[in-house]
Design a protein around this motif. Structure first.
Motif, PDB file in Angstrom:
ATOM      1  N   ASN A 104      -2.677  -4.589 -25.755  1.00 11.06           N
ATOM      2  CA  ASN A 104      -2.150  -5.444 -26.819  1.00 11.06           C
ATOM      3  C   ASN A 104      -1.227  -4.710 -27.789  1.00 11.06           C
ATOM      4  N   SER A 105      -1.168  -3.387 -27.703  1.00  5.40           N
ATOM      5  CA  SER A 105      -0.366  -2.646 -28.675  1.00  5.40           C
ATOM      6  C   SER A 105       0.846  -1.968 -28.047  1.00  5.40           C
ATOM      7  N   GLY A 106       1.196  -2.351 -26.839  1.00  2.00           N
ATOM      8  CA  GLY A 106       2.304  -1.691 -26.155  1.00  2.00           C
ATOM      9  C   GLY A 106       3.658  -2.286 -26.474  1.00  2.00           C
ATOM     10  N   LEU A 107       4.640  -1.901 -25.683  1.00  2.00           N
ATOM     11  CA  LEU A 107       6.019  -2.370 -25.797  1.00  2.00           C
ATOM     12  C   LEU A 107       6.060  -3.886 -25.678  1.00  2.00           C
ATOM     13  N   LYS A 108       6.699  -4.545 -26.641  1.00  2.00           N
ATOM     14  CA  LYS A 108       6.803  -6.008 -26.649  1.00  2.00           C
ATOM     15  C   LYS A 108       8.156  -6.423 -26.086  1.00  2.00           C
ATOM     16  N   SER A 135       1.367  -9.346 -21.965  1.00  2.00           N
ATOM     17  CA  SER A 135       2.165 -10.518 -21.626  1.00  2.00           C
ATOM     18  C   SER A 135       3.334 -10.183 -20.700  1.00  2.00           C
ATOM     19  N   LEU A 136       3.683  -8.910 -20.606  1.00  7.45           N
ATOM     20  CA  LEU A 136       4.795  -8.496 -19.752  1.00  7.45           C
ATOM     21  C   LEU A 136       4.348  -8.073 -18.347  1.00  7.45           C
ATOM     22  N   TYR A 138       3.444  -9.664 -15.680  1.00  6.54           N
ATOM     23  CA  TYR A 138       4.138 -10.386 -14.613  1.00  6.54           C
ATOM     24  C   TYR A 138       5.521 -10.867 -15.047  1.00  6.54           C
ATOM     25  N   ALA A 139       5.836 -10.716 -16.315  1.00  9.05           N
ATOM     26  CA  ALA A 139       7.120 -11.188 -16.828  1.00  9.05           C
ATOM     27  C   ALA A 139       8.202 -10.120 -16.785  1.00  9.05           C
ATOM     28  N   ALA A 140       7.824  -8.866 -16.553  1.00  8.98           N
ATOM     29  CA  ALA A 140       8.805  -7.777 -16.518  1.00  8.98           C
ATOM     30  C   ALA A 140       8.712  -7.051 -15.187  1.00  8.98           C
ATOM     31  N   GLN A 141       9.856  -6.582 -14.739  1.00  2.79           N
ATOM     32  CA  GLN A 141       9.908  -5.792 -13.507  1.00  2.79           C
ATOM     33  C   GLN A 141       9.937  -4.315 -13.890  1.00  2.79           C
ATOM     34  N   ILE A 142       8.982  -3.565 -13.352  1.00  2.19           N
ATOM     35  CA  ILE A 142       8.909  -2.124 -13.604  1.00  2.19           C
ATOM     36  C   ILE A 142       9.639  -1.417 -12.473  1.00  2.19           C
ATOM     37  N   ASN A 143      10.633  -0.610 -12.809  1.00  3.20           N
ATOM     38  CA  ASN A 143      11.387   0.138 -11.805  1.00  3.20           C
ATOM     39  C   ASN A 143      11.129   1.630 -11.969  1.00  3.20           C
ATOM     40  N   PRO A 144      10.625   2.296 -10.930  1.00  7.77           N
ATOM     41  CA  PRO A 144      10.446   3.744 -11.001  1.00  7.77           C
ATOM     42  C   PRO A 144      11.801   4.454 -10.990  1.00  7.77           C
ATOM     43  N   PRO A 145      11.803   5.776 -11.149  1.00 10.34           N
ATOM     44  CA  PRO A 145      13.084   6.501 -11.188  1.00 10.34           C
ATOM     45  C   PRO A 145      13.954   6.224  -9.956  1.00 10.34           C
TER      46      PRO A 145
END
Length: 193
Positions: A104-108, A135-136, A138-145
């Motif tokens: 709950n306290s991470g990057l918004k 909340s992110l 499934y709403a954000a795509q995480i891309n590795p290096p």
């Protein structure tokens, strides 16, 4: 033959151009053969749309049809642009693996700068855990290096840390499933201490 080219409308132009584009895709070398089925389906769909347009042109006043089609295409384009928006979080690290902690306290989402009209993108350089708001997940795509060249594995688990439900996800390059699970369990145990 005059019915095909009589009173051109926006939908007829787009249908013809779409059919030509899809036919060209058949002859581009290096295409996956599984895509041919989709090309045929789209060609059939565009042919039906073109035929429906030609039928409507004979039944509805030309100006009304052009105005309706123009409004319809603008609405469809706006819907497509809105539905294809994305939030992308690019990770840069020197380690062969990294952890994403959804809490709950991470990057918004509001902390991620806009890129274009509706998209958001940020690059985070870190060798430690990266905290992102739940909340992110499934709403954000995480891309590795980029140096990993999309050759990576990931796994996630849900746990409790300091009375809060969090999700911990590992992204790792060149790591088998057993090692991946061990690293994830080690990190979860370390976070609980």
């Amino acid at each position: 033959m005059s019915l095909f080219f009589f009173k051109i409308t926006p939908v007829s132009v787009i249908s013809i151009l779409g059919i030509i584009y899809l036919f060209v895709q058949f002859f581009i070398s290096g295409r996956d053969y599984n895509i041919f089925t989709y090309l045929v389906i789209y060609i059939i769909f565009l042919t039906i749309v073109f035929a429906a347009d030609r039928f409507l042109i004979s039944k509805i006043a030309y100006k009304k049809l052009v105005i309706f089609e123009f409004i319809f295409l603008v609405v469809c384009t706006a819907w497509y642009v809105y539905s294809s928006r994305y939030t992308m979080i690019n990770i840069e690290t020197s380690r062969p693996y990294f952890f994403i902690v959804y809490d709950n306290s991470g990057l918004k989402k509001s902390d991620i700068p806009s890129k274009g009209l509706l998209n958001r993108s940020i690059t985070i350089t870190s060798d430690s855990n990266i905290h992102i708001q739940k909340s992110l997940e499934y709403a954000a795509q995480i891309n590795p290096p980029l140096s990993w060249k999309f050759d990576f594995y990931s796994a996630k688990t849900e746990t409790q840390v300091n009375g809060e439900n969090v999700i911990v996800e590992i992204f790792a390059q060149k790591m088998n499933e057993k090692e991946l699970k061990e690293k994830l369990d080690e990190e979860v145990n370390r976070m609980k201490q």
